[in-house]
Enzyme design. Structure first.
Site, short mmCIF file in Angstrom:
data_model
loop_
_atom_site.label_atom_id
_atom_site.label_comp_id
_atom_site.label_asym_id
_atom_site.label_seq_id
_atom_site.Cartn_x
_atom_site.Cartn_y
_atom_site.Cartn_z
N ARG A 152 -18.87 6.14 9.77
CA ARG A 152 -17.50 6.26 10.32
C ARG A 152 -17.47 7.49 11.24
O ARG A 152 -18.12 8.50 10.99
CB ARG A 152 -16.46 6.37 9.19
CG ARG A 152 -16.67 7.53 8.20
CD ARG A 152 -16.05 8.80 8.72
NE ARG A 152 -16.15 9.93 7.82
CZ ARG A 152 -16.99 10.95 8.02
NH1 ARG A 152 -17.85 10.95 9.02
NH2 ARG A 152 -16.97 11.99 7.19
N GLN A 197 -16.48 7.57 1.95
CA GLN A 197 -17.00 8.94 2.11
C GLN A 197 -16.10 10.00 1.51
O GLN A 197 -16.56 11.06 1.10
CB GLN A 197 -17.23 9.22 3.60
CG GLN A 197 -15.98 9.42 4.46
CD GLN A 197 -15.28 8.13 4.84
OE1 GLN A 197 -15.77 7.05 4.57
NE2 GLN A 197 -14.12 8.24 5.49
N HIS A 255 -18.30 4.12 5.33
CA HIS A 255 -19.60 3.88 5.95
C HIS A 255 -20.12 2.52 5.48
O HIS A 255 -19.74 2.03 4.41
CB HIS A 255 -20.64 4.91 5.48
CG HIS A 255 -20.29 6.34 5.75
ND1 HIS A 255 -20.18 6.87 7.01
CD2 HIS A 255 -20.09 7.39 4.90
CE1 HIS A 255 -19.92 8.18 6.93
NE2 HIS A 255 -19.86 8.51 5.66
N CYS A 306 -22.10 12.09 0.93
CA CYS A 306 -21.62 10.76 0.52
C CYS A 306 -22.69 9.70 0.75
O CYS A 306 -22.95 8.86 -0.13
CB CYS A 306 -20.36 10.42 1.30
SG CYS A 306 -20.48 10.73 3.08
P1 NAD Z 1 -12.28 19.46 5.06
O1 NAD Z 1 -12.29 20.12 6.38
O2 NAD Z 1 -11.46 18.24 4.86
O3 NAD Z 1 -11.86 20.51 3.94
C1 NAD Z 1 -12.36 21.80 3.90
C2 NAD Z 1 -11.24 22.74 3.47
O4 NAD Z 1 -11.77 24.06 3.33
C3 NAD Z 1 -10.10 22.81 4.49
O5 NAD Z 1 -8.87 22.76 3.79
C4 NAD Z 1 -10.30 24.19 5.15
O6 NAD Z 1 -9.09 24.75 5.58
C5 NAD Z 1 -10.87 24.96 3.98
N1 NAD Z 1 -11.62 26.18 4.36
C6 NAD Z 1 -12.17 26.52 5.54
N2 NAD Z 1 -12.76 27.73 5.45
C7 NAD Z 1 -12.56 28.17 4.19
C8 NAD Z 1 -12.91 29.33 3.49
N3 NAD Z 1 -13.60 30.33 4.07
N4 NAD Z 1 -12.54 29.47 2.20
C9 NAD Z 1 -11.85 28.49 1.57
N5 NAD Z 1 -11.46 27.35 2.19
C10 NAD Z 1 -11.83 27.19 3.48
O7 NAD Z 1 -13.81 19.17 4.71
P2 NAD Z 1 -14.37 18.09 3.72
O8 NAD Z 1 -14.49 16.79 4.42
O9 NAD Z 1 -13.62 18.14 2.43
O10 NAD Z 1 -15.86 18.61 3.54
C11 NAD Z 1 -16.16 19.66 2.64
C12 NAD Z 1 -17.64 19.58 2.29
O11 NAD Z 1 -17.87 18.31 1.67
C13 NAD Z 1 -18.61 19.66 3.47
O12 NAD Z 1 -19.81 20.27 3.04
C14 NAD Z 1 -18.88 18.20 3.79
O13 NAD Z 1 -20.12 18.00 4.43
C15 NAD Z 1 -18.89 17.61 2.39
N6 NAD Z 1 -18.59 16.18 2.33
C16 NAD Z 1 -17.62 15.63 3.10
C17 NAD Z 1 -17.39 14.28 3.05
C18 NAD Z 1 -16.37 13.61 3.90
O14 NAD Z 1 -16.61 12.50 4.35
N7 NAD Z 1 -15.23 14.19 4.17
C19 NAD Z 1 -18.14 13.47 2.18
C20 NAD Z 1 -19.08 14.07 1.35
C21 NAD Z 1 -19.32 15.43 1.45
#
Ligand code: NAD
Length: 337
Positions: A168, A301, A220, A140
């Protein structure tokens, strides 16, 4: 129709799935979940076919009264493209699955750039991603910095970029994150990982970033300083930025003094989940001192990488030009409304 599967249905995955459903050239094949929880329940209510990400736990879905359409391998098989939105590190582990099924995939910013063919920000390098097997939509913060740098570098040339990222502590639903009463240099050493990450998109941009983590969940905030090759007026910068479709230049008349009111504005406007897909930068903060540009921008984010994921799907299959994809994504999501 591009058939798309979403593996990992959390903060990012559920928003991307909703975005895919709105696109006229995409079909959401389904979403893979590790367990039946409230997100699985609402996915089922929306009519998204559920797949089990962990076969040994499939019985838990049936016990919770949720129908399963198959396992994650079936989802990968049935999809033209997979969006992997699993937690950091899991995406890299999943790559062998996608490769085994010859299904191109999009990973998220928590993964290392070395895992993929290209790191991706639609307005910067869409064409480089066409036909790749593995893409990474950058984080993000990196997306937010890249969207800002691209037009300014193109128009005025950026000699040196510096940004302090007030981050954040966790997303609103993350009860296990913090700090709850502190201000952390994060990391305490220069640079934070964001500068090198921006260089995966703009290899020639000279950028230093610092990170600070605070007890907040909404967005953020970036304090940005760009040394330009010339000294345009504040009005010229504001005009350039206000013409970028994924930048929202916040006018002073709205009396939005921070991230809480930005989020309130999005909710009042009827945005789903109060999502802000655009960088939000304060018009009044734009200042020029000689060749130095200063401004503040905020990044939601949970939302700003959603349009990039939609465009990345089209880039992978070479379906549309960058301009066509960005315009269609913006229109269907409701950006700039
Ligand atoms: P999250 O924890 O909210 O969601 C991840 C999901 O994947 C959860 O539902 C979890 O149960 C599931 N999961 C776990 N292991 C798994 C597997 N083996 N197979 C399938 N599903 C599985 O995480 P998020 O915040 O959505 O982040 C996901 C990605 O996006 C990360 O790489 C993170 O760095 C990136 N990201 C996050 C944000 C943020 O602020 N939340 C912003 C930009 C990028």
């Amino acid at each position: 129709m591009i058939r798309v599967g979403v593996n990992g249905y959390g903060t990012i995955g559920k928003r991307v799935a909703d975005g895919i459903r709105l696109q006229p050239d995409m079909q959401l094949i389904g979403v893979a979940k590790t367990r039946p929880n409230f997100e699985a329940e609402t996915a089922a209510q929306k009519g998204y076919p559920l797949y089990s990400a962990i076969p040994e736990r499939s019985h838990q879905f049936t016990e919770a009264g949720l129908d399963l359409h198959g396992e994650v391998t079936d989802l990968v098989d049935e999809s033209d493209v997979i969006v992997d939105a699993t937690p950091s590190g899991v995406g890299a582990e999943n790559c062998s699955l996608y490769e085994a099924h010859d299904t191109p995939a999009i990973l998220q910013g928590g993964e290392s750039p070395d895992t993929v063919d290209e790191s991706f920000v639609a307005q910067a390098n869409y064409d480089d991603a066409v036909g790749a097997d593995l893409l990474r939509v950058v984080s993000c913060n990196t997306t937010g910095l890249s969207r800002l740098l691209e037009p300014i570098d193109r128009e005025y040339g950026v000699d040196k970029a510096r940004a302090t990222l007030i981050r954040r502590g966790g997303d609103p639903g993350e009860t296990d994150r913090g700090p709850i009463n502190d201000i952390l240099p994060d990391p305490v050493t220069l640079p934070s990982h964001h500068g090198p990450d921006v260089q995966t998109i703009f290899p020639d941009v000279d950028i230093d970033t610092l990170g600070v983590t605070v007890p907040a969940t909404l967005m953020h905030l970036h304090s940005v300083n760009l040394t330009l090759e010339s000294a345009p007026s504040v009005a010229a910068i504001a005009d350039l930025l206000s013409r970028q479709s994924r930048l929202f230049v916040v006018p002073p008349e709205l009396s939005i003094d921070g991230t809480a009111k930005l989020k309130e504005f999005a909710k009042d406007a009827g945005r789903p989940r109060g999502d802000l897909w655009e960088n939000c930068l304060w018009e009044e903060s734009i200042a020029m001192e000689g060749n130095d540009l200063y401004l503040f921008q905020s990044i939601h984010q949970e939302a700003n990488v959603v349009p990039e994921n939609i465009d990345a799907i089209r880039a992978l299959v070479g379906h549309k030009t960058a301009a066509e994809s960005i315009a269609l994504t913006n229109d269907r999501l409701g950006l700039n409304t």
